[in-house]
Scaffold this motif. Sequence first.
Motif, PDB file in Angstrom:
ATOM      1  N   GLU A  26       0.833  -1.203   0.000  1.00 28.69           N
ATOM      2  CA  GLU A  26       0.000   0.000   0.000  1.00 28.69           C
ATOM      3  C   GLU A  26       0.869   1.255   0.000  1.00 28.69           C
ATOM      4  OE1 GLU A  26      -3.965   1.248   2.331  1.00 28.69           O
ATOM      5  OE2 GLU A  26      -2.220   0.938   3.637  1.00 28.69           O
ATOM      6  N   ARG A  27       1.897   1.239   0.798  1.00 27.25           N
ATOM      7  CA  ARG A  27       2.799   2.400   0.868  1.00 27.25           C
ATOM      8  C   ARG A  27       3.525   2.620  -0.453  1.00 27.25           C
ATOM      9  NH1 ARG A  27       5.929   4.980   5.153  1.00 27.25           N
ATOM     10  NH2 ARG A  27       6.859   6.733   4.091  1.00 27.25           N
ATOM     11  N   ALA A  28       4.055   1.548  -1.031  1.00 23.57           N
ATOM     12  CA  ALA A  28       4.770   1.667  -2.300  1.00 23.57           C
ATOM     13  C   ALA A  28       3.832   2.159  -3.406  1.00 23.57           C
ATOM     14  CB  ALA A  28       5.395   0.327  -2.679  1.00 23.57           C
ATOM     15  N   HIS A  29       2.627   1.599  -3.452  1.00 20.05           N
ATOM     16  CA  HIS A  29       1.641   2.040  -4.444  1.00 20.05           C
ATOM     17  C   HIS A  29       1.291   3.511  -4.233  1.00 20.05           C
ATOM     18  CE1 HIS A  29      -1.754   2.172  -7.122  1.00 20.05           C
ATOM     19  NE2 HIS A  29      -2.556   2.472  -6.114  1.00 20.05           N
ATOM     20  N   GLY A  30       1.132   3.915  -2.991  1.00 13.54           N
ATOM     21  CA  GLY A  30       0.846   5.311  -2.680  1.00 13.54           C
ATOM     22  C   GLY A  30       1.953   6.254  -3.116  1.00 13.54           C
ATOM     23  N   ASP A  31       3.175   5.734  -3.182  1.00 17.09           N
ATOM     24  CA  ASP A  31       4.323   6.515  -3.659  1.00 17.09           C
ATOM     25  C   ASP A  31       4.460   6.455  -5.177  1.00 17.09           C
ATOM     26  OD1 ASP A  31       4.969   7.217  -1.064  1.00 17.09           O
ATOM     27  OD2 ASP A  31       6.548   5.702  -0.850  1.00 17.09           O
ATOM     28  N   LYS A  70      -4.378  -8.183 -16.403  1.00 18.94           N
ATOM     29  CA  LYS A  70      -3.473  -7.546 -17.362  1.00 18.94           C
ATOM     30  C   LYS A  70      -2.435  -6.760 -16.566  1.00 18.94           C
ATOM     31  CE  LYS A  70      -6.689  -7.344 -21.100  1.00 18.94           C
ATOM     32  NZ  LYS A  70      -6.896  -6.808 -22.401  1.00 18.94           N
ATOM     33  N   PRO A  71      -1.176  -7.179 -16.611  1.00 21.72           N
ATOM     34  CA  PRO A  71      -0.147  -6.521 -15.801  1.00 21.72           C
ATOM     35  C   PRO A  71      -0.041  -5.014 -16.046  1.00 21.72           C
ATOM     36  CG  PRO A  71       0.686  -8.587 -16.637  1.00 21.72           C
ATOM     37  CD  PRO A  71      -0.654  -8.353 -17.296  1.00 21.72           C
ATOM     38  N   ALA A  72      -0.225  -4.564 -17.260  1.00 20.54           N
ATOM     39  CA  ALA A  72      -0.075  -3.133 -17.555  1.00 20.54           C
ATOM     40  C   ALA A  72      -1.077  -2.282 -16.792  1.00 20.54           C
ATOM     41  CB  ALA A  72      -0.216  -2.902 -19.054  1.00 20.54           C
ATOM     42  N   TYR A  73      -2.224  -2.858 -16.435  1.00 20.48           N
ATOM     43  CA  TYR A  73      -3.275  -2.123 -15.742  1.00 20.48           C
ATOM     44  C   TYR A  73      -3.341  -2.426 -14.248  1.00 20.48           C
ATOM     45  CZ  TYR A  73      -4.799  -1.471 -20.537  1.00 20.48           C
ATOM     46  OH  TYR A  73      -4.837  -1.163 -21.870  1.00 20.48           O
ATOM     47  N   THR A  74      -2.405  -3.228 -13.759  1.00 18.62           N
ATOM     48  CA  THR A  74      -2.461  -3.692 -12.372  1.00 18.62           C
ATOM     49  C   THR A  74      -1.144  -3.342 -11.673  1.00 18.62           C
ATOM     50  OG1 THR A  74      -3.793  -5.530 -13.194  1.00 18.62           O
ATOM     51  CG2 THR A  74      -3.005  -5.686 -10.935  1.00 18.62           C
ATOM     52  N   PRO A  75      -1.154  -2.324 -10.808  1.00 21.05           N
ATOM     53  CA  PRO A  75       0.105  -1.866 -10.204  1.00 21.05           C
ATOM     54  C   PRO A  75       0.675  -2.764  -9.102  1.00 21.05           C
ATOM     55  CG  PRO A  75      -1.709  -0.476  -9.518  1.00 21.05           C
ATOM     56  CD  PRO A  75      -2.269  -1.441 -10.511  1.00 21.05           C
ATOM     57  N   GLN A  89      10.457  -2.330 -10.176  1.00 20.42           N
ATOM     58  CA  GLN A  89      10.514  -1.266  -9.173  1.00 20.42           C
ATOM     59  C   GLN A  89      10.605  -1.813  -7.748  1.00 20.42           C
ATOM     60  OE1 GLN A  89       7.313   1.501 -10.054  1.00 20.42           O
ATOM     61  NE2 GLN A  89       8.558   2.491 -11.625  1.00 20.42           N
ATOM     62  N   VAL A  90       9.532  -2.419  -7.230  1.00 22.03           N
ATOM     63  CA  VAL A  90       9.525  -2.913  -5.849  1.00 22.03           C
ATOM     64  C   VAL A  90       9.162  -4.392  -5.847  1.00 22.03           C
ATOM     65  CG1 VAL A  90       8.475  -2.715  -3.560  1.00 22.03           C
ATOM     66  CG2 VAL A  90       8.858  -0.650  -4.935  1.00 22.03           C
ATOM     67  N   LEU A  91       9.996  -5.184  -5.202  1.00 23.16           N
ATOM     68  CA  LEU A  91       9.735  -6.611  -5.006  1.00 23.16           C
ATOM     69  C   LEU A  91       9.525  -6.848  -3.521  1.00 23.16           C
ATOM     70  CD1 LEU A  91       9.704  -9.597  -5.960  1.00 23.16           C
ATOM     71  CD2 LEU A  91      12.197  -9.603  -5.616  1.00 23.16           C
ATOM     72  N   ILE A  92       8.407  -7.489  -3.184  1.00 17.98           N
ATOM     73  CA  ILE A  92       8.157  -7.926  -1.810  1.00 17.98           C
ATOM     74  C   ILE A  92       8.311  -9.436  -1.809  1.00 17.98           C
ATOM     75  CG2 ILE A  92       6.488  -8.079   0.071  1.00 17.98           C
ATOM     76  CD1 ILE A  92       5.215  -5.484  -1.018  1.00 17.98           C
ATOM     77  N   ASN A  93       9.231  -9.940  -1.014  1.00 23.19           N
ATOM     78  CA  ASN A  93       9.529 -11.370  -1.008  1.00 23.19           C
ATOM     79  C   ASN A  93       8.832 -12.073   0.155  1.00 23.19           C
ATOM     80  OD1 ASN A  93      10.698 -13.874  -1.555  1.00 23.19           O
ATOM     81  ND2 ASN A  93      12.457 -13.421  -0.252  1.00 23.19           N
TER      82      ASN A  93
END
Length: 142
Positions: A26-31, A70-75, A89-93
Amino acid sequence: MTRIDFYVLADGARGDRLGLACRIAERAHGDGRRVLVHCPDMDLARQLDRLLWTFRDGSFLPHGLVGEVKPAYTPVLLSTDGEPTDEDQVLINLSTEVPEFFGRFERLCEPLDRDPTVLRAGRTRWKYYSDCGYDLKHHEVR
């Protein structure tokens, strides 16, 4: 070089590493960042998919399982194998192992809870990244 952050739930903190992964996403998406969450298997990916709909009242985090959206439309994408390969960009493992593809990402987030198995695997990954020369950050989360 990939920035690597370990997020560890403090003693007495509510939730688990899946809830923590939701908060990080959520934080990464918000950024304005795109997020790929690496799950070790489809069962965990589906569990996280359900949790992302309900983890916080009144919030919506656009997400989906790779192969179903569809990955292009899904952040925020949930993947078991690092696909799609153009995400960087951001990987959460959420795996107990070091993802072999983590080096293509600007940032790697390692959420850990107080489960002894999760902590032990996290320490092993910390040592691996440190031995490889990465500058690691530790964040205690309440």
